[in-house]
Design a protein around this motif. Structure first.
Motif, mmCIF file in Angstrom:
data_model
loop_
_atom_site.group_PDB
_atom_site.id
_atom_site.type_symbol
_atom_site.label_atom_id
_atom_site.label_comp_id
_atom_site.label_asym_id
_atom_site.label_seq_id
_atom_site.Cartn_x
_atom_site.Cartn_y
_atom_site.Cartn_z
ATOM 1 N N TYR A 39 -3.061 -3.745 10.839
ATOM 2 C CA TYR A 39 -2.174 -2.897 10.200
ATOM 3 C C TYR A 39 -0.949 -3.780 9.858
ATOM 4 O O TYR A 39 -0.361 -4.225 10.798
ATOM 5 C CB TYR A 39 -1.807 -1.354 10.772
ATOM 6 N N LYS A 40 -0.385 -3.751 8.774
ATOM 7 C CA LYS A 40 0.974 -4.730 8.416
ATOM 8 C C LYS A 40 1.953 -3.562 7.783
ATOM 9 O O LYS A 40 1.715 -2.994 6.982
ATOM 10 C CB LYS A 40 0.559 -5.562 7.523
ATOM 11 N N ALA A 41 3.227 -3.809 8.296
ATOM 12 C CA ALA A 41 4.030 -2.843 7.588
ATOM 13 C C ALA A 41 4.641 -3.488 6.507
ATOM 14 O O ALA A 41 4.434 -4.593 6.196
ATOM 15 C CB ALA A 41 5.425 -2.838 8.563
ATOM 16 N N THR A 42 4.840 -2.598 5.573
ATOM 17 C CA THR A 42 5.343 -3.022 4.038
ATOM 18 C C THR A 42 6.702 -2.433 3.686
ATOM 19 O O THR A 42 6.855 -1.235 4.155
ATOM 20 C CB THR A 42 4.147 -2.395 3.001
ATOM 21 N N PRO A 43 7.482 -2.784 2.633
ATOM 22 C CA PRO A 43 8.746 -2.387 2.426
ATOM 23 C C PRO A 43 8.665 -0.847 2.012
ATOM 24 O O PRO A 43 9.713 -0.220 2.388
ATOM 25 C CB PRO A 43 9.170 -3.283 1.344
ATOM 26 N N SER A 44 7.963 -0.690 1.125
ATOM 27 C CA SER A 44 7.737 0.755 0.291
ATOM 28 C C SER A 44 6.453 1.414 0.476
ATOM 29 O O SER A 44 5.827 1.598 -0.657
ATOM 30 C CB SER A 44 8.308 0.671 -0.959
ATOM 31 N N PRO A 45 6.120 1.906 1.564
ATOM 32 C CA PRO A 45 4.914 2.464 1.862
ATOM 33 C C PRO A 45 4.722 3.779 1.542
ATOM 34 O O PRO A 45 5.580 4.571 1.347
ATOM 35 C CB PRO A 45 4.775 2.468 3.278
ATOM 36 N N LYS A 46 3.595 4.151 1.039
ATOM 37 C CA LYS A 46 3.383 5.577 0.660
ATOM 38 C C LYS A 46 3.317 6.571 1.716
ATOM 39 O O LYS A 46 2.843 6.117 2.789
ATOM 40 C CB LYS A 46 2.108 5.816 -0.149
ATOM 41 N N ASN A 47 3.852 7.669 1.623
ATOM 42 C CA ASN A 47 3.809 8.553 2.719
ATOM 43 C C ASN A 47 2.801 9.812 2.899
ATOM 44 O O ASN A 47 2.594 10.374 1.541
ATOM 45 C CB ASN A 47 5.339 9.281 2.609
ATOM 46 N N VAL A 48 2.481 9.781 3.936
ATOM 47 C CA VAL A 48 1.725 10.944 4.289
ATOM 48 C C VAL A 48 2.324 11.838 5.225
ATOM 49 O O VAL A 48 2.667 11.452 6.263
ATOM 50 C CB VAL A 48 0.288 10.865 4.895
ATOM 51 N N VAL A 49 2.821 13.063 4.609
ATOM 52 C CA VAL A 49 3.882 13.847 5.364
ATOM 53 C C VAL A 49 3.196 15.026 5.959
ATOM 54 O O VAL A 49 2.229 15.814 5.492
ATOM 55 C CB VAL A 49 4.871 14.350 4.381
ATOM 56 N N VAL A 50 3.393 15.301 7.197
ATOM 57 C CA VAL A 50 3.076 16.211 8.166
ATOM 58 C C VAL A 50 4.122 17.121 8.402
ATOM 59 O O VAL A 50 5.108 16.651 9.051
ATOM 60 C CB VAL A 50 2.400 15.917 9.315
ATOM 61 N N ILE A 51 4.227 18.296 8.020
ATOM 62 C CA ILE A 51 5.092 19.280 8.306
ATOM 63 C C ILE A 51 4.825 20.198 9.559
ATOM 64 O O ILE A 51 3.836 21.025 9.408
ATOM 65 C CB ILE A 51 5.670 20.217 7.126
ATOM 66 N N GLY A 52 5.509 20.121 10.445
ATOM 67 C CA GLY A 52 5.117 20.791 11.738
ATOM 68 C C GLY A 52 4.611 19.889 12.745
ATOM 69 O O GLY A 52 3.592 19.476 12.824
ATOM 70 N N GLY A 53 5.244 20.019 13.913
ATOM 71 C CA GLY A 53 5.036 19.015 15.012
ATOM 72 C C GLY A 53 4.539 20.015 16.495
ATOM 73 O O GLY A 53 4.799 19.527 17.481
ATOM 74 N N SER A 54 3.990 20.975 16.108
ATOM 75 C CA SER A 54 3.192 21.890 17.380
ATOM 76 C C SER A 54 1.790 21.089 17.427
ATOM 77 O O SER A 54 1.521 20.045 16.983
ATOM 78 C CB SER A 54 3.187 23.088 16.810
ATOM 79 N N PHE A 55 0.968 21.824 18.318
ATOM 80 C CA PHE A 55 -0.463 21.063 18.619
ATOM 81 C C PHE A 55 -1.234 20.478 17.381
ATOM 82 O O PHE A 55 -1.551 19.308 17.597
ATOM 83 C CB PHE A 55 -1.218 21.947 19.401
ATOM 84 N N ALA A 56 -1.330 21.401 16.670
ATOM 85 C CA ALA A 56 -2.445 20.851 15.127
ATOM 86 C C ALA A 56 -1.863 19.762 14.693
ATOM 87 O O ALA A 56 -2.333 18.943 14.314
ATOM 88 C CB ALA A 56 -2.580 22.081 14.618
ATOM 89 N N GLY A 57 -0.297 19.930 14.241
ATOM 90 C CA GLY A 57 0.412 18.670 13.751
ATOM 91 C C GLY A 57 0.401 17.478 14.218
ATOM 92 O O GLY A 57 0.375 16.455 13.672
ATOM 93 N N VAL A 58 0.657 17.488 15.648
ATOM 94 C CA VAL A 58 0.831 16.490 16.286
ATOM 95 C C VAL A 58 -0.510 15.756 16.425
ATOM 96 O O VAL A 58 -0.605 14.404 16.570
ATOM 97 C CB VAL A 58 1.263 16.712 17.757
ATOM 98 N N GLU A 59 -1.823 16.561 16.588
ATOM 99 C CA GLU A 59 -3.122 16.120 16.680
ATOM 100 C C GLU A 59 -3.418 15.009 15.311
ATOM 101 O O GLU A 59 -3.804 13.906 15.385
ATOM 102 C CB GLU A 59 -4.215 17.094 16.894
ATOM 103 N N LEU A 60 -3.128 15.999 14.386
ATOM 104 C CA LEU A 60 -3.227 15.155 12.893
ATOM 105 C C LEU A 60 -2.297 13.719 12.693
ATOM 106 O O LEU A 60 -2.857 12.696 12.406
ATOM 107 C CB LEU A 60 -2.947 15.721 11.847
ATOM 108 N N VAL A 61 -1.217 13.679 13.391
ATOM 109 C CA VAL A 61 -0.038 12.637 13.213
ATOM 110 C C VAL A 61 -0.739 11.439 14.264
ATOM 111 O O VAL A 61 -0.730 10.500 13.782
ATOM 112 C CB VAL A 61 1.024 12.869 13.663
ATOM 113 N N GLN A 62 -1.334 11.885 15.501
ATOM 114 C CA GLN A 62 -1.873 10.705 16.352
ATOM 115 C C GLN A 62 -2.897 10.199 15.494
ATOM 116 O O GLN A 62 -3.140 8.982 15.894
ATOM 117 C CB GLN A 62 -2.318 11.526 17.628
#
Length: 453
Positions: A39-62
């Motif tokens: 994986y390489k960082a880029t200046p303007s990446p497209k966002n996958v936004v996750v709203i909510g950092g409880s158990f289910a949300g954190v699982e997806l983010v991880q």
């Protein structure tokens, strides 16, 4: 003898599940190591936004930080300072000295993520457009894909209203003090949380008069009658908790967050006064984020967000007329919802949220790979979610200080399995969950001084 056989079957099921889970996780970890190197960082990446950092949300983010391709990053929008470990809140609202352990910091969760792939935004998401998340701060975040995992709102002592750890701890301490001072306590609602509250209070404070009130004809009525019978026996015969069934008393307006010195009116007009009334009812899905952009997605019956088996948001009408029909058209192909906020047909439990997060993940990755072209998306075969009640409905329920049970369904035989266990720790061994999220519970161990955290 039946309980012994249940124990054998439960252990066999647990070993089978964890063998599968560990093998899957090993494969995921190997993939994550390779992903970190490529994986390489880029200046303007497209966002996958996750709203909510409880158990289910954190699982997806991880999982997203382990799999998103170069050119994309995941943005977690969460209004709370810490992950609230809600499974332990009923215990920590009764037993003092452990409340800080109920708030797990986010700091250590994504330390191994590749540079540039993850961003945590501490803010409240107010509304959506088709391309942006509008925040309370006035800023907005563009997104290519969006996942809503906002869960549900529950009252104290099931959850706290404060968004910061220290005030949240003081809310739990307030309940602790209220329980300590009360001689007679009523717990309204005999689901898992109500049962935990009642049994914890009576177990740690056996001198108190505890009454558990249920509107239906049995406790734990979301599960099989065998579980209800076992729990009822523990409540009445082991702990001497009084249980009132088929009662729906009117609860007067609360003084602050708890009802103190309250008179409840029962069927037939009978009245009874309690020093303290705790409620474990009134769970409300946090679905308002879609009210402006996609109001048709919010179920008129439950208030949850309607989803297809692909976890994509669909209309209330489509989900009612064709439940489970993955061929129905999503309202917005790039918007997903899962966990307790979604009407998914599975159990409202942590394992189900994790399974749904994986479905959302795989579909987001598939759509990214397809290049977001409508022609490609129309023929794209997406993964679907089918509830596995044996795995996702697996229940671990505490029944006081040292008594707890494990309950599972055997859908093939049409039976259920139950095993009672007598052991446990006052803090519910919460440290292992801190470790899972990259944190050390020893950071907050030790008594709080003067109510300050």
């Amino acid at each position: 003898m039946a309980i012994d056989l249940d124990k054998v079957h439960i252990i066999r099921k647990a070993l089978s599940f964890f063998s599968w889970y560990l093998s899957v996780r090993l494969i995921q970890r190997i993939g994550a190591i390779y992903h970190t190197l490529t994986y390489k960082a880029t200046p303007s990446p497209k966002n996958v936004v996750v709203i909510g950092g409880s158990f289910a949300g954190v699982e997806l983010v991880q999982r997203l930080v382990e799999t998103l391709p170069t050119g994309y990053r995941v943005v977690l929008v969460e209004q709370r300072s810490h992950l609230n470990y809600l499974f332990a809140f009923p215990r920590f609202a009764v037993v003092p000295g452990h409340e800080r352990k109920g708030f797990i910091p986010y700091d250590g969760m994504f330390t191994k993520a590749p540079e540039g792939i993850f961003k945590l935004v501490r803010d409240t998401a107010l509304r959506l457009t088709d391309t942006h998340v509008v925040l309370a701060s006035g800023e907005s975040i563009p997104y290519a894909y969006l996942a809503v995992a906002t869960g549900s709102t529950q009252p104290l002592p099931v959850n706290v209203s404060s968004l910061e750890r220290d005030p949240g701890c003081r809310e739990l301490q307030f309940v602790q003090e209220s329980v300590k001072l009360a001689g007679s306590i009523a717990v309204v609602g005999a689901g898992a949380t109500g049962v935990q509250l009642a049994t914890d209070i009576k177990s740690f404070f056996p001198e108190k008069e505890v009454t558990l009130i249920q509107s239906g004809d049995r406790v734990m009525d979301r599960f099989g009658p065998r579980l209800s019978g076992y729990v009822m026996d523990v409540l009445q015969n082991e702990l001497k908790v009084r249980v009132l069934l088929n009662e729906r008393p009117n609860i007067p307006p609360k003084d602050g967050v708890l009802a103190k010195m309250t008179t409840l009116t029962f069927s037939g007009g009978r009245q009874e006064k309690f020093d303290l009334v705790l409620t474990s009812t009134g769970q409300r899905p946090n679905a308002s984020i879609l009210a402006t952009l996609l109001p048709a997605a919010i179920s008129k019956a439950t208030g949850r967000i309607c989803v297809l088996p692909t976890m994509q948001v669909t209309s209330y009408q489509a989900s009612e007329t064709s439940p489970g029909n993955s061929a129905a058209a999503p309202l917005a192909p790039h918007i997903f919802a899962f966990g307790d906020v979604a009407e998914h047909g599975g159990p409202m439990m942590g394992r189900a949220g994790a399974m749904q997060a994986e479905v959302a993940l795989q579909n987001i990755l598939a759509m990214i790979k397809a290049g977001n072209k409508k022609k490609n998306l129309a023929t794209l075969k997406l993964r679907t979610y089918t509830p596995d009640w044996e795995v996702e409905g697996f229940l671990h329920l505490t029944l006081g200080r040292t008594h707890h049970l494990v309950y599972a369904m055997d859908t093939k035989k049409g039976t259920d399995l139950l095993m009672g266990i007598h052991n446990g720790t006052d803090d519910l061994d919460v440290g292992k969950f801190w470790k899972r999220y990259g944190a050390d519970v020893k950071e907050v161990e030790g008594p709080a001084e003067g109510g300050e955290q």
